[in-house]
Design a protein around this motif. Structure first.
Motif, PDB file in Angstrom:
ATOM      1  N   TRP A   1     -17.035   2.743 -12.932  1.00 46.98           N
ATOM      2  CA  TRP A   1     -17.173   2.073 -14.218  1.00 46.98           C
ATOM      3  C   TRP A   1     -16.345   0.813 -14.345  1.00 46.98           C
ATOM      4  N   ASP A   2     -15.437   0.571 -13.389  1.00 47.70           N
ATOM      5  CA  ASP A   2     -14.791  -0.738 -13.368  1.00 47.70           C
ATOM      6  C   ASP A   2     -15.838  -1.813 -13.108  1.00 47.70           C
ATOM      7  N   TYR A   3     -16.712  -1.554 -12.143  1.00 49.35           N
ATOM      8  CA  TYR A   3     -17.794  -2.497 -11.843  1.00 49.35           C
ATOM      9  C   TYR A   3     -18.858  -2.476 -12.946  1.00 49.35           C
ATOM     10  N   GLY A   4     -19.084  -1.300 -13.515  1.00 50.94           N
ATOM     11  CA  GLY A   4     -20.042  -1.211 -14.619  1.00 50.94           C
ATOM     12  C   GLY A   4     -19.597  -2.050 -15.803  1.00 50.94           C
ATOM     13  N   THR A   5     -18.297  -2.005 -16.099  1.00 49.50           N
ATOM     14  CA  THR A   5     -17.752  -2.808 -17.203  1.00 49.50           C
ATOM     15  C   THR A   5     -17.881  -4.297 -16.908  1.00 49.50           C
ATOM     16  N   GLU A   6     -17.603  -4.674 -15.655  1.00 49.88           N
ATOM     17  CA  GLU A   6     -17.753  -6.082 -15.273  1.00 49.88           C
ATOM     18  C   GLU A   6     -19.201  -6.538 -15.454  1.00 49.88           C
ATOM     19  N   TYR A   7     -20.145  -5.677 -15.092  1.00 50.59           N
ATOM     20  CA  TYR A   7     -21.558  -6.031 -15.255  1.00 50.59           C
ATOM     21  C   TYR A   7     -21.904  -6.256 -16.729  1.00 50.59           C
ATOM     22  N   PHE A   8     -21.497  -5.332 -17.576  1.00 50.49           N
ATOM     23  CA  PHE A   8     -21.842  -5.459 -18.994  1.00 50.49           C
ATOM     24  C   PHE A   8     -21.148  -6.671 -19.625  1.00 50.49           C
ATOM     25  N   ALA A   9     -19.911  -6.969 -19.183  1.00 53.98           N
ATOM     26  CA  ALA A   9     -19.232  -8.163 -19.680  1.00 53.98           C
ATOM     27  C   ALA A   9     -19.980  -9.418 -19.236  1.00 53.98           C
ATOM     28  N   GLY A  10     -20.377  -9.459 -17.958  1.00 47.06           N
ATOM     29  CA  GLY A  10     -21.135 -10.598 -17.457  1.00 47.06           C
ATOM     30  C   GLY A  10     -22.476 -10.735 -18.142  1.00 47.06           C
ATOM     31  N   TYR A  11     -23.144  -9.615 -18.366  1.00 47.85           N
ATOM     32  CA  TYR A  11     -24.447  -9.631 -19.043  1.00 47.85           C
ATOM     33  C   TYR A  11     -24.313 -10.161 -20.465  1.00 47.85           C
TER      34      TYR A  11
END
Length: 337
Positions: free
Chosen positions: A62-72
């Motif tokens: 979810w560290d990468y998941g959070t980065e994805y949602f922030a980028g999105y």
């Protein structure tokens, strides 16, 4: 982050399949898009983007998941400003309703292609030169300041250097010819206004890519996540255009909100560079920046709607990095809208 070839292939394949679907609906079957249809497609594309983020978070962490949602979220907010300029272009050139989907689809495809190029270039530069974080950060802070200064201006599309160049070099008609880019007048070839519109859209996409790629690298340095966030943010723009077309002029504080988002990410990049030089320099966690961005966008939207309710004559502007008064006569419109 280790991304297998299969994962890349699956993601790119999904994006291409969705692009093909968008092309089939928008360009190959020109028609008026109603509110219900626009809503259904918007929900579909947002649902796909959210589902991708959930799967990414579950598989990669979810560290990468959070980065994805922030980028999105960053790319989606910037794409709304992109849509604003699309509306101005459509209005300026009086694009017939039945041809607007074709123009939008072309704009989305071209925007995605340009972002892929900039993503690869940006990733390579960041890998080779850590000071690029500083340069990207300073670029975003400068863009944020300029966008805030000229938040009440709109781009002068007809004064765009490329648009003026096309009209000067190529014979141009004043009538749309059933969606054709090139037609004949008295036996001679000439480009239609639709061709000029696509040139305007293309130059706009290029200039927006210069802002959006450094911005998303501010929340993640993973090339896979940067690509996915950009792709899924852009895919739903055609439907979103018709859904919010009548609401965009009410987002009177949109440029202010985007300026704050860009400034935040710029500072985050600068601090990240400082941290690579000295461990004592603090960094802004991605979760924190995601929360702040969400708050900025929410406050911007609510404040805009309240402003319009108090003053029905208030209208939003796309904003500009270079104000009209700063542009030489032969360069008017050449900067980012």
């Amino acid at each position: 982050m280790e991304v297998t070839t299969a994962a890349w292939a699956a993601t790119v394949g999904l994006v291409l399949a969705l692009l093909a679907l968008d092309l089939a609906v928008g360009a190959l079957r020109p028609h008026h898009v109603g509110f219900a249809e626009a809503t259904a497609w918007s929900v579909f594309y947002i649902g796909v983007a959210v589902a991708f983020g959930v799967v990414l978070g579950a598989v990669a962490g979810w560290d990468y998941g959070t980065e994805y949602f922030a980028g999105y979220l960053v790319e989606k907010s910037l794409s709304v400003d992109n849509l604003f300029v699309f509306v101005i272009i459509m209005t300026t050139f009086a694009v017939p309703d039945r041809h607007q989907q074709k123009v939008l689809t072309f704009g989305i495809v071209l925007a995605l292609v340009m972002r892929v190029i900039f993503i690869l270039a940006g990733a390579a530069l960041l890998e080779l030169f850590s000071f690029m974080f500083l340069l990207f950060g300073l670029l975003l802070v400068w863009t944020a300041v300029q966008l805030y200064r000229h938040r009440d201006e709109d781009p002068e599309i007809e004064e765009n250097a490329l648009v003026r160049g096309v009209k000067r070099v190529l014979p141009t008609t004043t009538e749309y010819d059933e969606g054709r880019l090139v037609t004949r007048i008295d036996g001679k070839r000439a480009v239609t206004p639709l061709f000029v519109v696509l040139v305007a859209i293309g130059s706009t996409d290029l200039l927006f890519a210069l802002d959006s790629i450094p911005a998303v690298f501010g929340v993640t340095q993973e090339t896979f996540i940067v690509f996915a966030a950009n792709a899924f943010a852009l895919l739903g723009l055609r439907a979103l255009f018709f859904l919010v077309q009548g609401l965009l002029d009410r987002l009177v504080y949109l440029s202010t909100g985007l300026a704050l988002v860009l400034a935040l990410i710029g500072v985050k990049l600068i601090l990240h560079w400082g941290h690579t030089v000295n461990d004592d320099v603090p960094e802004i966690p991605t979760v924190t920046s995601l929360g702040i961005i969400a708050v900025i966008l929410a406050v911007t939207t609510v404040a805009s709607l309240l402003k319009v309710r108090r003053d029905p004559t208030a209208r939003a502007h796309a904003g500009s990095v270079r104000g009209h008064s700063e542009r030489p006569a032969d360069e008017a419109g050449a900067g980012r809208p």
